[in-house]
Design an enzyme around this catalytic site. Structure first.
Site, PDB file in Angstrom:
ATOM      1  N   TYR A 139       0.809  -1.214   0.000  1.00  0.00           N
ATOM      2  CA  TYR A 139       0.000   0.000   0.000  1.00  0.00           C
ATOM      3  C   TYR A 139       0.845   1.269   0.000  1.00  0.00           C
ATOM      4  CZ  TYR A 139      -4.471  -2.309   1.055  1.00  0.00           C
ATOM      5  OH  TYR A 139      -5.618  -3.046   1.004  1.00  0.00           O
ATOM      6  N   LYS A 184       3.633 -15.243   2.645  1.00  0.00           N
ATOM      7  CA  LYS A 184       3.865 -15.934   1.372  1.00  0.00           C
ATOM      8  C   LYS A 184       5.380 -16.131   1.267  1.00  0.00           C
ATOM      9  CE  LYS A 184       2.445 -17.507  -2.700  1.00  0.00           C
ATOM     10  NZ  LYS A 184       1.588 -18.707  -2.870  1.00  0.00           N
ATOM     11  N   ASP A 217      -2.300 -18.503   0.621  1.00  0.00           N
ATOM     12  CA  ASP A 217      -3.268 -19.220  -0.240  1.00  0.00           C
ATOM     13  C   ASP A 217      -3.948 -20.339   0.543  1.00  0.00           C
ATOM     14  OD1 ASP A 217      -0.771 -20.455  -0.185  1.00  0.00           O
ATOM     15  OD2 ASP A 217      -0.724 -20.966  -2.323  1.00  0.00           O
ATOM     16  N   ASP A 241      -6.253  -7.330   4.385  1.00  0.00           N
ATOM     17  CA  ASP A 241      -7.425  -6.715   3.740  1.00  0.00           C
ATOM     18  C   ASP A 241      -8.300  -7.803   3.133  1.00  0.00           C
ATOM     19  OD1 ASP A 241      -9.060  -4.669   2.597  1.00  0.00           O
ATOM     20  OD2 ASP A 241      -8.044  -4.984   0.687  1.00  0.00           O
ATOM     21  N   ASP A 245     -12.162  -9.545   4.721  1.00  0.00           N
ATOM     22  CA  ASP A 245     -13.466  -9.580   4.033  1.00  0.00           C
ATOM     23  C   ASP A 245     -13.964 -11.026   3.947  1.00  0.00           C
ATOM     24  OD1 ASP A 245     -13.240  -6.797   3.518  1.00  0.00           O
ATOM     25  OD2 ASP A 245     -14.104  -7.003   1.513  1.00  0.00           O
TER      26      ASP A 245
HETATM   27  C1  IPM Z   1     -10.357  -1.447   4.082  1.00  0.00           C
HETATM   28  C2  IPM Z   1     -10.448  -0.895   2.672  1.00  0.00           C
HETATM   29  C3  IPM Z   1      -9.250  -0.004   2.384  1.00  0.00           C
HETATM   30  C4  IPM Z   1      -7.996  -0.879   2.438  1.00  0.00           C
HETATM   31  C5  IPM Z   1      -9.294   0.772   1.063  1.00  0.00           C
HETATM   32  C6  IPM Z   1     -10.577   1.538   0.893  1.00  0.00           C
HETATM   33  C7  IPM Z   1      -8.126   1.695   0.950  1.00  0.00           C
HETATM   34  O1  IPM Z   1     -10.583  -1.924   1.746  1.00  0.00           O
HETATM   35  O2  IPM Z   1     -10.282  -0.658   5.025  1.00  0.00           O
HETATM   36  O3  IPM Z   1     -10.398  -2.661   4.244  1.00  0.00           O
HETATM   37  O4  IPM Z   1      -7.676  -1.562   1.454  1.00  0.00           O
HETATM   38  O5  IPM Z   1      -7.352  -0.870   3.476  1.00  0.00           O
HETATM   39 MN    MN Z   2     -10.918  -3.861   2.641  1.00  0.00          MN
END
Ligand code: IPM
Ligand code: MN
Ligand code: NAD
Length: 348
Positions: A139, A184, A217, A241, A245
């Site tokens: 990032y 990784k 993975d 990240d 999710d």
């Molecule tokens: C999160 C989001 C952010 C990230 C984006 C919007 C920059 O996906 O907070 O999980 O990737 O950190």
């Molecule tokens: Mn995210």
């Protein structure tokens, strides 16, 4: 003394879930005597529209001076067409605040296993704390953007890995004493440094905590195969990240998942892990629980109001337990109705 909360509603569903969280935090603040003042600032897409900058100088200054920062969400298709991006403001804010440790708890509520897309017996007992490194890695490395060639640079230093690993081992000591470090290392140099630094810290200071290493993975697979087998999951920025999710839906919806981003002091940045959800924005449909539980984390970590934080967490559980909720978790409430129910369930 009144705590100052820099309040950044942001874009899309951001303002909807942020209002819900503020409502519940205010209620907990009244009951437990935690004086708070919320001050709104432009941030993200709305700030691009008003100031041409996703993180205007005033917003940054006020965030740096506040006791805590609360964020709804930023981004959306309107700002995907070239020009400044809302997400750039979020990365800059995290970096300026020095919040390198992103805590993302994922918990299947006991009795609510049926919300999971996994089999109930697989989801049962899932209680994971993902600790995502937040201010390094891909990032923040140098980028080159071209139409024929582009690059992102992944950089980690031993010090960055050691400080986040310390957070993970300390957290594990207060939980079930296990850390799964995800990398990784079979391919990436940064992952080999990551693994070496985690092992070195473990051997010198945290031998009492169980440590395992899993390649990212395989981790994506194991998370859905045996989620209850994990306690603290420690990983770098991009992997965290993606895995968070994935893990969030084990509990039923990404809309349930909160986060706290912390640095070396008490001030933190608190936001649900989801985005601006453009597909449902403006309809009062978003699940406010991720934002509300982020509010509980704000009261716990930045205001040291542990009782208020626990009361919010109990109110969320009690309300969901009764079958109330937004559509994503099978309920019929709007975002604001659900938040109101949770607010009225906050008790001593
Ligand atoms: C999160 C989001 C952010 C990230 C984006 C919007 C920059 O996906 O907070 O999980 O990737 O950190
Ligand atoms: Mn995210
Ligand atoms: P998203 O998280 O916004 O949405 C993914 C899916 O989850 C959508 O179907 C959405 O409706 C659903 N969802 C999200 N939050 C929900 C909630 N509270 N209740 C019910 N359902 C919910 O991810 P995306 O669509 O990939 O991204 C949209 C925008 O948000 C992008 O611009 C992205 O950069 C941004 N984003 C911002 C943040 C942040 O501000 N921290 C985080 C992630 C994505």
């Amino acid at each position: 003394m009144t705590f100052r909360i820099a309040f950044l509603p942001g874009d899309g569903v951001g303002p909807e879930v942020a209002a819900a969280a503020r409502r519940v935090m205010m209620r907990a603040g009244e009951i437990f005597g935690v004086p708070m003042k919320f001050e709104d600032y432009d941030f993200g897409g709305v700030a691009i529209d008003r100031h041409g900058d996703p993180l205007p100088p005033e917003t940054l200054t006020e965030c740096l001076e506040a006791d805590a920062v609360f964020l709804g969400a930023v981004g959306g298709p309107k700002w995907d067409k070239g020009g400044p991006r809302p997400e750039t403001g979020l990365l800059a804010l995290r970096k300026h605040l020095g919040v390198y440790a992103n805590l993302r708890p994922i918990r299947v509520m006991p009795g609510k296993e049926a919300l999971s897309p996994l089999k109930e017996e697989t989801a049962r007992g899932c209680d994971i704390l993902i600790i995502r490194e937040l201010t390094g890695g891909l990032y923040f490395g140098e980028k080159h953007e071209g139409t024929e060639r582009a690059s992102d640079n992944c950089v980690y230093t031993r010090e960055e890995v050691t400080r986040i690993a310390r957070i993970a081992f300390e957290a594990a000591r207060g939980r079930r004493s296990k850390v799964t470090s995800v990398d990784k290392a079979n391919v990436m140099a940064t992952s080999r440094l990551w693994r070496a630094a985690v092992i070195a810290l473990h051997e010198t200071e945290y031998r009492d905590v169980e440590l395992e290493h899993v390649l990212v993975d395989a981790m994506a697979m194991k998370l859905i195969q045996r989620p209850a087998g994990f306690d603290v999951v420690l990983t770098e920025n991009l992997f965290g990240d993606i895995l968070s999710d994935e893990a969030s839906v084990i509990a039923g919806s990404i809309g349930l998942a909160p986060s706290a981003s912390l640095g070396d002091g008490a001030r933190g940045l608190f936001e649900p892990i989801h985005g601006s959800a453009p597909d449902i924005a403006g309809h009062d449909k978003a699940n406010p629980v991720g934002a509300i539980l982020s509010g509980a984390m704000l009261m716990r970590f930045s205001l040291k109001a542990e009782e208020a934080a626990q009361a919010i967490e109990r109110a969320v559980e009690a309300t969901v337990e009764k079958g109330f909720g937004t559509g994503d978790i099978g309920g019929r409430d709007s975002c604001s109705e659900f938040a109101e129910r949770i607010a009225s369930a906050v008790k001593r």
